[in-house]
Design a protein around this motif. Structure first.
Motif, PDB file in Angstrom:
ATOM      1  N   LEU A   1       3.384 -37.279 -62.990  1.00 42.76           N
ATOM      2  CA  LEU A   1       2.797 -37.159 -61.651  1.00 42.76           C
ATOM      3  C   LEU A   1       1.393 -36.558 -61.739  1.00 42.76           C
ATOM      4  O   LEU A   1       0.486 -36.964 -61.009  1.00 42.76           O
ATOM      5  CB  LEU A   1       3.694 -36.296 -60.758  1.00 42.76           C
ATOM      6  CG  LEU A   1       4.964 -37.008 -60.271  1.00 42.76           C
ATOM      7  CD1 LEU A   1       5.988 -36.017 -59.741  1.00 42.76           C
ATOM      8  CD2 LEU A   1       4.607 -38.020 -59.180  1.00 42.76           C
ATOM      9  N   LEU A   2       1.234 -35.593 -62.645  1.00 44.10           N
ATOM     10  CA  LEU A   2      -0.109 -35.016 -62.828  1.00 44.10           C
ATOM     11  C   LEU A   2      -1.093 -36.103 -63.267  1.00 44.10           C
ATOM     12  O   LEU A   2      -2.213 -36.203 -62.751  1.00 44.10           O
ATOM     13  CB  LEU A   2      -0.082 -33.893 -63.874  1.00 44.10           C
ATOM     14  CG  LEU A   2       0.566 -32.581 -63.424  1.00 44.10           C
ATOM     15  CD1 LEU A   2       0.663 -31.600 -64.594  1.00 44.10           C
ATOM     16  CD2 LEU A   2      -0.216 -31.963 -62.281  1.00 44.10           C
ATOM     17  N   GLN A   3      -0.647 -36.941 -64.212  1.00 46.94           N
ATOM     18  CA  GLN A   3      -1.511 -38.053 -64.661  1.00 46.94           C
ATOM     19  C   GLN A   3      -1.836 -38.993 -63.506  1.00 46.94           C
ATOM     20  O   GLN A   3      -2.971 -39.443 -63.356  1.00 46.94           O
ATOM     21  CB  GLN A   3      -0.811 -38.864 -65.756  1.00 46.94           C
ATOM     22  CG  GLN A   3      -0.817 -38.206 -67.111  1.00 46.94           C
ATOM     23  CD  GLN A   3       0.005 -39.031 -68.112  1.00 46.94           C
ATOM     24  OE1 GLN A   3       0.183 -40.233 -67.955  1.00 46.94           O
ATOM     25  NE2 GLN A   3       0.508 -38.368 -69.124  1.00 46.94           N
ATOM     26  N   ALA A   4      -0.824 -39.304 -62.687  1.00 47.86           N
ATOM     27  CA  ALA A   4      -1.047 -40.228 -61.561  1.00 47.86           C
ATOM     28  C   ALA A   4      -2.050 -39.635 -60.583  1.00 47.86           C
ATOM     29  O   ALA A   4      -2.932 -40.342 -60.071  1.00 47.86           O
ATOM     30  CB  ALA A   4       0.285 -40.524 -60.861  1.00 47.86           C
ATOM     31  N   LEU A   5      -1.943 -38.324 -60.324  1.00 50.34           N
ATOM     32  CA  LEU A   5      -2.879 -37.689 -59.382  1.00 50.34           C
ATOM     33  C   LEU A   5      -4.293 -37.676 -59.951  1.00 50.34           C
ATOM     34  O   LEU A   5      -5.270 -37.931 -59.238  1.00 50.34           O
ATOM     35  CB  LEU A   5      -2.426 -36.256 -59.075  1.00 50.34           C
ATOM     36  CG  LEU A   5      -1.160 -36.136 -58.209  1.00 50.34           C
ATOM     37  CD1 LEU A   5      -0.628 -34.706 -58.211  1.00 50.34           C
ATOM     38  CD2 LEU A   5      -1.440 -36.586 -56.772  1.00 50.34           C
ATOM     39  N   GLU A   6      -4.393 -37.387 -61.246  1.00 50.36           N
ATOM     40  CA  GLU A   6      -5.728 -37.329 -61.866  1.00 50.36           C
ATOM     41  C   GLU A   6      -6.377 -38.702 -61.924  1.00 50.36           C
ATOM     42  O   GLU A   6      -7.566 -38.856 -61.665  1.00 50.36           O
ATOM     43  CB  GLU A   6      -5.611 -36.775 -63.288  1.00 50.36           C
ATOM     44  CG  GLU A   6      -5.688 -35.258 -63.331  1.00 50.36           C
ATOM     45  CD  GLU A   6      -5.147 -34.697 -64.643  1.00 50.36           C
ATOM     46  OE1 GLU A   6      -5.153 -35.424 -65.662  1.00 50.36           O
ATOM     47  OE2 GLU A   6      -4.707 -33.531 -64.634  1.00 50.36           O
ATOM     48  N   SER A   7      -5.584 -39.720 -62.276  1.00 51.65           N
ATOM     49  CA  SER A   7      -6.163 -41.052 -62.490  1.00 51.65           C
ATOM     50  C   SER A   7      -6.245 -41.868 -61.204  1.00 51.65           C
ATOM     51  O   SER A   7      -6.947 -42.872 -61.145  1.00 51.65           O
ATOM     52  CB  SER A   7      -5.312 -41.829 -63.512  1.00 51.65           C
ATOM     53  OG  SER A   7      -4.021 -42.044 -62.955  1.00 51.65           O
ATOM     54  N   GLY A   8      -5.493 -41.455 -60.172  1.00 51.89           N
ATOM     55  CA  GLY A   8      -5.468 -42.245 -58.935  1.00 51.89           C
ATOM     56  C   GLY A   8      -4.699 -43.551 -59.115  1.00 51.89           C
ATOM     57  O   GLY A   8      -4.779 -44.446 -58.270  1.00 51.89           O
ATOM     58  N   SER A   9      -3.937 -43.660 -60.205  1.00 47.68           N
ATOM     59  CA  SER A   9      -3.176 -44.897 -60.455  1.00 47.68           C
ATOM     60  C   SER A   9      -1.675 -44.590 -60.422  1.00 47.68           C
ATOM     61  O   SER A   9      -1.249 -43.492 -60.804  1.00 47.68           O
ATOM     62  CB  SER A   9      -3.567 -45.440 -61.828  1.00 47.68           C
ATOM     63  OG  SER A   9      -2.499 -46.160 -62.393  1.00 47.68           O
ATOM     64  N   ASP A  10      -0.884 -45.592 -60.018  1.00 48.99           N
ATOM     65  CA  ASP A  10       0.572 -45.418 -60.008  1.00 48.99           C
ATOM     66  C   ASP A  10       1.209 -45.780 -61.350  1.00 48.99           C
ATOM     67  O   ASP A  10       2.437 -45.674 -61.497  1.00 48.99           O
ATOM     68  CB  ASP A  10       1.214 -46.293 -58.910  1.00 48.99           C
ATOM     69  CG  ASP A  10       1.156 -45.605 -57.546  1.00 48.99           C
ATOM     70  OD1 ASP A  10       0.583 -44.506 -57.459  1.00 48.99           O
ATOM     71  OD2 ASP A  10       1.695 -46.177 -56.583  1.00 48.99           O
ATOM     72  N   ALA A  11       0.399 -46.200 -62.329  1.00 45.67           N
ATOM     73  CA  ALA A  11       0.975 -46.652 -63.610  1.00 45.67           C
ATOM     74  C   ALA A  11       1.883 -45.588 -64.242  1.00 45.67           C
ATOM     75  O   ALA A  11       2.963 -45.931 -64.750  1.00 45.67           O
ATOM     76  CB  ALA A  11      -0.139 -47.065 -64.566  1.00 45.67           C
ATOM     77  N   PRO A  12       1.516 -44.288 -64.218  1.00 40.01           N
ATOM     78  CA  PRO A  12       2.424 -43.293 -64.814  1.00 40.01           C
ATOM     79  C   PRO A  12       3.777 -43.235 -64.106  1.00 40.01           C
ATOM     80  O   PRO A  12       4.785 -42.908 -64.735  1.00 40.01           O
ATOM     81  CB  PRO A  12       1.658 -41.973 -64.643  1.00 40.01           C
ATOM     82  CG  PRO A  12       0.228 -42.368 -64.530  1.00 40.01           C
ATOM     83  CD  PRO A  12       0.224 -43.683 -63.816  1.00 40.01           C
ATOM     84  N   LEU A  13       3.808 -43.565 -62.801  1.00 39.76           N
ATOM     85  CA  LEU A  13       5.088 -43.546 -62.085  1.00 39.76           C
ATOM     86  C   LEU A  13       5.982 -44.685 -62.577  1.00 39.76           C
ATOM     87  O   LEU A  13       7.201 -44.528 -62.697  1.00 39.76           O
ATOM     88  CB  LEU A  13       4.893 -43.685 -60.574  1.00 39.76           C
ATOM     89  CG  LEU A  13       3.927 -42.715 -59.889  1.00 39.76           C
ATOM     90  CD1 LEU A  13       4.074 -42.814 -58.378  1.00 39.76           C
ATOM     91  CD2 LEU A  13       4.177 -41.288 -60.327  1.00 39.76           C
ATOM     92  N   VAL A  14       5.369 -45.824 -62.861  1.00 35.31           N
ATOM     93  CA  VAL A  14       6.129 -46.960 -63.398  1.00 35.31           C
ATOM     94  C   VAL A  14       6.704 -46.553 -64.760  1.00 35.31           C
ATOM     95  O   VAL A  14       7.863 -46.827 -65.073  1.00 35.31           O
ATOM     96  CB  VAL A  14       5.221 -48.211 -63.525  1.00 35.31           C
ATOM     97  CG1 VAL A  14       5.985 -49.379 -64.124  1.00 35.31           C
ATOM     98  CG2 VAL A  14       4.635 -48.585 -62.170  1.00 35.31           C
TER      99      VAL A  14
END
Ligand code: FAD
Length: 408
Positions: free
Chosen positions: A340-353
């Motif tokens: 989730l931290l990665q998703a927030l930093e990158s603005g991408s949902d790819a880490p959630l997938v």
């Protein structure tokens, strides 16, 4: 605006809220109930759950939580069915813990507050807000019926087996009513041991776990199919006098006390149909409310959508028999936090997938084993043979208890 809204302050939601808030994320944690609240559960953390708590909490915090509440360290399992018995200890140095869930969950929610999350109790989430094809927030109602809208970059459904978030996202459905369960705190149980005991026979399974202070959690479920689940629920309800709609609050409270007395007697009587329990429950009494729950088959089509993630029981559930739910709730929070931290930093949902795939591969083999064990437990002769078989094979027994204890 918050970065993340987490719905549900159970172990999954509170631990995730604390991990994210400690990393500087603006977290809002919404909980339907007023905390502390009771929850239908066998109240026994397996060694995997204990180890997960030690990892996700700051140094010394878990020891402080443990010393703040009554609990019993759990060293293994005892399974009995008729004359068949299986005694199995967790691997050396590993232990579980049995305690009152409301105390543990409250301590974890307080920890989330201390870590910087904003926690609002008595706020029931009812709907999701969608914007441009993404989940962008939630609509919730306070206990007083006041409506509120909250928005965030990401929404997490950690709202348990009956997840409103999963349902609103169109991701979940219930399977058949395969099982119902009834759970109570019992005092006066003879010879409580520092292990989880499971008794099967006469179409029921009864779990006993010592939660400290001389009390035990007793959870009873039926073993056979949906017909007997419905029959057991009806028998439980027949022991309660319903609330009349035109009675006063005081009348309702009195009616509820009467119904709980009936339900306690029913539960003790039903468990006492098993010969060993008849003896050990002589003089025992239920303390507080008997809680009923079921069905358990919560099927989830996916655990992720644009702007949305499901964790803990909200991400799917099958059965409480092997006592692994709290471990999975804590582990899914632990796995989700860095992604989730990665998703927030990158603005991408790819880490959630990625999270959804990791969660699936992490838990799927154990869930298959759990289904096999649960199926075997419903066939008395097979179950007794399995208990004897594993009882006579120490290496297989140790391996099994380590897997179920999530020790590996
Ligand atoms: C009979 C039974 C016995 C069990 N025994 C064990 C055991 O011995 N050991 C074990 O490890 N596991 C056991 N489990 C499983 C365990 O209880 C769960 O797996 C665990 O509680 C999951 O944690 P969670 O945080 O995902 O959800 P929960 O603990 O269910 O927390 C969800 C939270 O969300 C809140 N909520 C729900 N809806 C909303 C909403 N709309 N808005 C806001 N908040 C909401 C709820 O009030 C709750 O506080 C048992 C389960 C059952 C049913």
């Amino acid at each position: 605006m918050h970065d993340v809204i987490i719905v549900g302050a159970g172990p999954a939601g509170s631990v995730l809220a604390a991990l994210l808030a400690a990393s500087g994320v603006k977290v809002l944690l919404l909980e339907r109930e007023s905390l502390p609240r009771r929850k239908p559960c066998g109240e026994s953390l397996n060694p995997g759950a204990v180890a997960a708590l030690a990892r996700v909490l700051p140094a010394g915090k878990f020891a402080a939580i443990r010393s703040s509440m009554e609990h019993t360290l759990i060293h293994g399992w005892r399974l009995t069915s008729g004359k068949a018995e299986l005694l199995a200890a967790f691997p050396a140095g590993q232990f579980g813990m049995a305690c009152a869930r409301e105390k543990l969950d409250y301590a974890l929610a307080l920890h989330a507050c201390e870590a910087g999350a904003q926690v609002i109790e008595q706020m029931r989430v009812q709907r999701l807000i969608w914007e441009k094809g993404r989940v962008a927030g939630v609509v919730a109602y306070s206990a007083a019926g006041t409506h509120a809208e909250f928005r965030a970059r990401l929404v997490i459904g950690a709202d348990g087996i009956r997840s409103a978030v999963a349902r609103c996202a169109g991701l979940s459905s219930f399977g058949p009513l395969r099982k119902t369960a009834f759970t109570a705190r019992v005092s006066g149980v003879r010879v409580l041991q520092p292990r989880v005991e499971l008794f099967t026979g006469r179409g029921i399974v009864v779990g006993l776990a010592p939660i400290g202070g001389g009390e035990a959690n007793m959870t009873l479920a039926q073993l056979s199919g949906s017909g007997s689940a419905a029959a057991l629920a009806a028998s439980f309800n027949a022991n309660a006098r319903g609330k009349a709609p035109d009675t006063t609050e005081a009348d309702n409270r009195a009616a509820s006390v009467v119904s709980n007395v009936g339900r306690s007697a029913w539960l003790l009587g039903k468990a006492g149909e098993l010969p060993e329990l008849a003896e050990r429950l002589q003089g025992a009494a239920c303390i507080g409310e008997v809680l009923a729950c079921g069905p358990f088959d919560r099927r989830v089509r996916a655990t992720q959508q644009e702007g949305l993630l499901l964790i803990g029981d909200a991400a799917g559930y099958y059965d409480p028999l092997t006592g692994q739910g709290i471990y999975r709730a804590l582990s899914s929070a632990e796995l989700a936090a860095p992604l989730l931290l990665q998703a927030l930093e990158s603005g991408s949902d790819a880490p959630l997938v990625r999270f959804a795939a990791i969660q699936q591969s992490r838990f799927a083999p154990a869930i298959r084993l759990q289904k096999l064990i649960e199926w075997t437990s419903r066939h008395e002769l097979l179950w007794q043979s399995a208990l004897r078989g594993f009882g006579s094979l120490p290496a297989a027994r140790s391996r099994l208890v380590a897997v179920i204890g999530d020790c590996l």
